[in-house]
Design a protein around this motif. Structure first.
Motif, mmCIF file in Angstrom:
data_model
loop_
_atom_site.group_PDB
_atom_site.id
_atom_site.type_symbol
_atom_site.label_atom_id
_atom_site.label_comp_id
_atom_site.label_asym_id
_atom_site.label_seq_id
_atom_site.Cartn_x
_atom_site.Cartn_y
_atom_site.Cartn_z
ATOM 1 N N ALA A 202 -11.566 -22.365 8.684
ATOM 2 C CA ALA A 202 -11.946 -23.305 8.750
ATOM 3 C C ALA A 202 -13.156 -23.680 7.954
ATOM 4 N N LEU A 203 -13.104 -22.960 7.063
ATOM 5 C CA LEU A 203 -13.983 -24.332 6.108
ATOM 6 C C LEU A 203 -13.075 -25.015 5.153
ATOM 7 N N ALA A 204 -11.850 -24.925 5.803
ATOM 8 C CA ALA A 204 -10.397 -25.106 4.134
ATOM 9 C C ALA A 204 -9.701 -26.548 5.644
ATOM 10 N N ASP A 205 -9.886 -27.042 6.871
ATOM 11 C CA ASP A 205 -9.620 -26.874 8.240
ATOM 12 C C ASP A 205 -10.348 -28.638 8.209
ATOM 13 N N SER A 206 -9.661 -29.652 8.615
ATOM 14 C CA SER A 206 -11.207 -30.911 8.616
ATOM 15 C C SER A 206 -11.599 -31.292 9.533
ATOM 16 N N TYR A 207 -10.680 -30.885 10.583
ATOM 17 C CA TYR A 207 -11.372 -30.642 11.553
ATOM 18 C C TYR A 207 -12.918 -30.122 11.983
ATOM 19 N N PHE A 208 -13.075 -28.990 11.355
ATOM 20 C CA PHE A 208 -14.435 -28.365 11.407
ATOM 21 C C PHE A 208 -15.128 -29.281 10.069
ATOM 22 N N THR A 209 -14.728 -29.842 8.444
ATOM 23 C CA THR A 209 -15.209 -30.592 8.178
ATOM 24 C C THR A 209 -15.478 -31.482 8.381
ATOM 25 N N ASP A 210 -15.134 -31.850 9.005
ATOM 26 C CA ASP A 210 -15.207 -33.354 9.255
ATOM 27 C C ASP A 210 -16.372 -33.780 9.996
ATOM 28 N N ARG A 211 -16.315 -32.397 11.443
ATOM 29 C CA ARG A 211 -17.309 -32.399 12.524
ATOM 30 C C ARG A 211 -18.487 -31.817 11.909
ATOM 31 N N LYS A 212 -19.012 -31.347 10.670
ATOM 32 C CA LYS A 212 -19.837 -30.421 10.272
ATOM 33 C C LYS A 212 -20.006 -29.239 11.250
ATOM 34 N N LEU A 213 -19.214 -28.525 11.065
ATOM 35 C CA LEU A 213 -19.188 -27.335 11.628
ATOM 36 C C LEU A 213 -18.804 -26.359 10.388
ATOM 37 N N TYR A 214 -20.056 -25.275 10.666
ATOM 38 C CA TYR A 214 -20.275 -24.850 9.894
ATOM 39 C C TYR A 214 -20.641 -22.992 10.632
ATOM 40 N N PRO A 215 -20.579 -22.079 9.683
ATOM 41 C CA PRO A 215 -20.997 -20.526 10.796
ATOM 42 C C PRO A 215 -22.523 -20.497 10.720
ATOM 43 N N ASN A 216 -22.853 -20.377 11.681
ATOM 44 C CA ASN A 216 -24.292 -20.277 11.958
ATOM 45 C C ASN A 216 -24.810 -18.814 12.089
ATOM 46 N N VAL A 217 -26.205 -18.534 12.411
ATOM 47 C CA VAL A 217 -26.914 -16.892 12.343
ATOM 48 C C VAL A 217 -26.023 -16.030 13.229
ATOM 49 N N ASP A 218 -25.623 -16.659 13.868
ATOM 50 C CA ASP A 218 -24.041 -15.421 14.662
ATOM 51 C C ASP A 218 -23.169 -15.260 14.197
ATOM 52 N N PHE A 219 -22.853 -15.631 13.750
ATOM 53 C CA PHE A 219 -21.436 -15.409 12.955
ATOM 54 C C PHE A 219 -20.935 -13.923 12.721
ATOM 55 N N TYR A 220 -22.427 -13.987 12.335
ATOM 56 C CA TYR A 220 -21.518 -12.347 11.017
ATOM 57 C C TYR A 220 -23.033 -11.152 11.739
ATOM 58 N N SER A 221 -23.584 -11.607 12.603
ATOM 59 C CA SER A 221 -24.824 -10.125 12.696
ATOM 60 C C SER A 221 -23.842 -9.721 13.716
ATOM 61 N N GLY A 222 -23.193 -9.413 14.940
ATOM 62 C CA GLY A 222 -22.218 -8.821 15.333
ATOM 63 C C GLY A 222 -22.038 -7.763 14.994
ATOM 64 N N VAL A 223 -21.399 -8.266 13.508
ATOM 65 C CA VAL A 223 -20.017 -7.287 13.169
ATOM 66 C C VAL A 223 -21.445 -5.978 12.839
ATOM 67 N N ILE A 224 -22.396 -6.293 12.024
ATOM 68 C CA ILE A 224 -23.386 -5.686 12.008
ATOM 69 C C ILE A 224 -23.840 -4.346 12.678
ATOM 70 N N TYR A 225 -24.029 -5.169 13.954
ATOM 71 C CA TYR A 225 -24.836 -4.473 15.077
ATOM 72 C C TYR A 225 -23.900 -3.431 15.095
ATOM 73 N N ARG A 226 -22.502 -4.094 15.255
ATOM 74 C CA ARG A 226 -21.250 -3.054 15.877
ATOM 75 C C ARG A 226 -21.252 -1.889 14.869
ATOM 76 N N ALA A 227 -21.570 -2.299 13.371
ATOM 77 C CA ALA A 227 -20.988 -1.376 12.557
ATOM 78 C C ALA A 227 -22.538 0.279 12.663
ATOM 79 N N MET A 228 -23.249 -0.384 13.209
ATOM 80 C CA MET A 228 -24.493 0.733 13.448
ATOM 81 C C MET A 228 -24.358 0.872 14.688
ATOM 82 N N GLY A 229 -23.163 0.793 15.160
ATOM 83 C CA GLY A 229 -22.949 1.512 16.549
ATOM 84 C C GLY A 229 -23.954 0.280 17.611
#
Ligand code: CMC
Length: 390
Positions: free
Chosen positions: A311-338
C-alpha cells in the motif's frame, strides 16, 4: 443570509479549547499534557498516564500508590450487576454489552451522577476506572463460557485485568510478563486522542449536563463503529479474508481502489495524521517483539507487513496520504495474546477511558461550554399546502 457554513464530519470546526492532548497531524506528533507519546511509552505505565491525562500532571510515587489503591478498593461490582451481566445474551457483541453495563452504573451508583458536584465527579471517576476492567472481563468470561474471576487487589492495574480475563496465565512467567507489558503499552497509546468520534460524543452528551456514566456509555457506542475503534477488529477480519482467498494482496488492493466496491483498507487513513501515526510505529515494534516469541511464524502478521509495504508503494494511498493508523497492528498483538477478535475494541475502550473522563471533566469546568447544538443547511421543500386544502 445565513452565516452557517457546511462542515460534514466537523473536519474544520473547533468546538472547544482543550489542554489535554496536542496533535500535529502533518508532523506525526502526539503529546499528552505536553509529554511526547514516545517518552511516555518508554517511561510510564498506563496508570500513570491515566492520572496525567485526567489530572494534568504526572503522579508522584505517593500519588500513584494512592491512585492504584483507590482503584483496587473500588474494583468490585454489586451482586445485582453481576446477575445482570449474566442475563445479557452471551453471544452479544462485547461492545454492545459493555455500553449497556456502563450505562447502568448510573443506576447502581446514583450517589455519583450529579455533574455539578465535584466530590461526586471524583467518586464517579474512580468508579469508572476501577470497574470497567471488571465489567469487561466478566463479559469476556461469559462469552467464552467460563466463570467470571473476581478482581485481585494485590495485583497492579494490568496484572489484575489479565488475571480477571485469563486466570493464572500461560504458566510461562516470562511470557506473561511480556504480555502484561504489551497490554499496558497498548492501553497507554490509546489513552487520549483529542476530539475523535467517541470523545466528541462524550462531550456532546455531557454538554447537556447528563451524568458521566451515560456520557461514557455513549462514547463506547461511538467507538464500536468500524470506522473508529471497531477498525482493530475489522483489520483482523480483513487479514483473515485475504488469507482465505489465497493471500492475493494485489487483487485485494485493486478492490479497495475500485470505489464501486466500497471496500476500504482497514487500519489505514486518519482524519488528522497525514504523514504517519506515531502510535502505529510504537505498536509495529511491539508486534514484532511479541510475534518473535511465537513458536510458529504468524501468517497474519506476515500478511499485514506485506500489505503495508504494497500500500505504501502505491500512489492511490500515497496521493491521499493514507498511512497505517493505531489499529493496523494492534489486533495482531491481541490475537497473539489469546484475545478473540470481538474483544479487541473493548481493549481500546479500556485504554480510551481516561481520555473520555478527562474531556468530560474539562468541559464541565470550562466557562465557555454551551450545549452542543450544531446547525444544519435545510434542503427540503419550501412551504407546501396540505393536500386537499388549497
Ligand atoms: N482505504 C481506502 N481509501 C481510503 C481509506 C481507506 N482506509 N481512507 C480514506 N480513503 C480515501 C477516501 O475514499 C477518499 O478518497 P477520494 O478523495 O478519492 O474520495 C480519501 O481517501 C479521503 O478520505 P476521507 O473519507 O475524506 O477521510 P476521513 O478523514 O473522512 O476518514 C477514516 C478517516 C479513518 C474514517 C478513513 O481513513 C477510514 O475509513 N479508514 C479505515 C478505517 C480505520 O482504519 N479507522 C481507524 C481510524 S484510527 C483510530 C480510530 O479512530 O480508531
Amino acid at each position: 443570509a445565513s452565516m452557517t457554513t457546511l462542515d460534514p464530519g466537523f473536519g474544520n470546526t473547533a468546538s472547544c479549547r482543550s489542554e489535554i492532548t496536542y496533535i500535529d497531524g502533518a508532523a506525526g506528533i502526539l503529546r499528552y499534557r505536553g509529554y511526547p507519546i514516545q517518552e511516555l511509552a518508554k517511561h510510564s505505565s498506563f496508570l500513570e498516564v491515566a492520572y496525567l491525562v485526567i489530572r494534568g500532571e504526572l503522579p508522584s510515587p505517593g500519588d500513584l500508590k494512592e491512585f492504584g489503591e483507590q482503584l483496587s478498593a473500588n474494583a468490585g461490582i454489586p451482586a445485582e450487576m453481576s446477575a445482570l451481566l449474566d442475563a445479557l445474551p452471551r453471544n452479544g457483541h462485547p461492545m454492545t454489552l459493555l455500553a449497556a453495563a456502563v450505562n447502568t452504573l448510573a443506576a447502581y451508583y446514583a450517589d455519583s451522577v450529579d455533574p455539578k458536584d465535584d466530590q461526586q465527579v471524583e467518586t464517579a471517576t474512580i468508579r469508572l476506572l476501577a470497574k470497567l476492567p471488571t465489567i469487561a472481563a466478566h463479559i469476556y468470561r461469559r462469552s467464552v463460557g467460563e466463570e467470571p474471576i473476581a478482581p485481585d487487589p494485590s495485583l497492579d492495574y494490568v496484572g489484575n485485568l489479565l488475571h480477571m480475563l485469563f486466570g493464572d496465565g500461560s504458566g510461562d512467567s516470562e511470557l506473561d510478563a511480556l504480555y502484561a507489558k504489551a497490554l499496558d503499552l497498548l492501553l497507554l497509546l490509546h489513552a487520549d486522542h483529542e476530539l475523535n468520534c467517541s470523545t466528541a460524543t462524550v462531550r456532546v452528551v455531557g454538554s447537556s449536563d447528563a451524568d458521566i456514566y451515560g456520557s461514557v456509555s455513549a462514547g463506547i457506542n461511538a467507538l464500536f463503529g468500524p470506522l473508529h475503534g471497531g477498525a482493530n477488529q475489522a483489520v483482523l477480519e480483513m487479514l483473515e479474508e485475504i488469507r482465505d482467498l489465497g493471500g492475493d494482496i494485489d487483487s485485494f488492493l485493486a478492490k479497495v481502489k475500485d470505489k464501486e466496491s466500497k471496500t476500504r483498507l482497514m487500519g489505514f487513513g486518519h482524519r488528522v495524521y497525514k504523514n504517519f501515526d506515531p502510535r502505529s510505529r510504537e505498536i509495529k515494534g511491539l508486534a514484532a517483539d511479541i510475534l518473535a516469541r511465537q513458536e510458529e511464524p504468524d501468517e497474519l502478521f506476515a500478511l499485514a507487513l506485506e500489505l503495508e509495504g504494497k500500500a505504501l508503494a502505491d500512489s492511490y494511498f500515497t496521493d491521499r496520504k493514507l498511512y497505517p493508523n493505531v489499529d493496523f497492528y494492534s489486533g495482531v498483538i491481541y490475537r497473539a495474546m489469546g484475545f478473540p477478535t470481538n474483544m479487541f475494541t473493548v481493549l481500546f475502550a479500556l485504554g480510551r477511558l481516561p481520555g473520555w473522563i478527562a474531556h468530560w471533566r474539562e468541559q464541565r469546568k470550562d466557562p465557555a461550554t454551551r450545549i452542543a447544538r450544531p446547525r444544519q443547511l435545510y434542503t427540503g421543500p419550501t412551504e407546501r399546502s396540505y393536500p386537499g386544502q388549497g
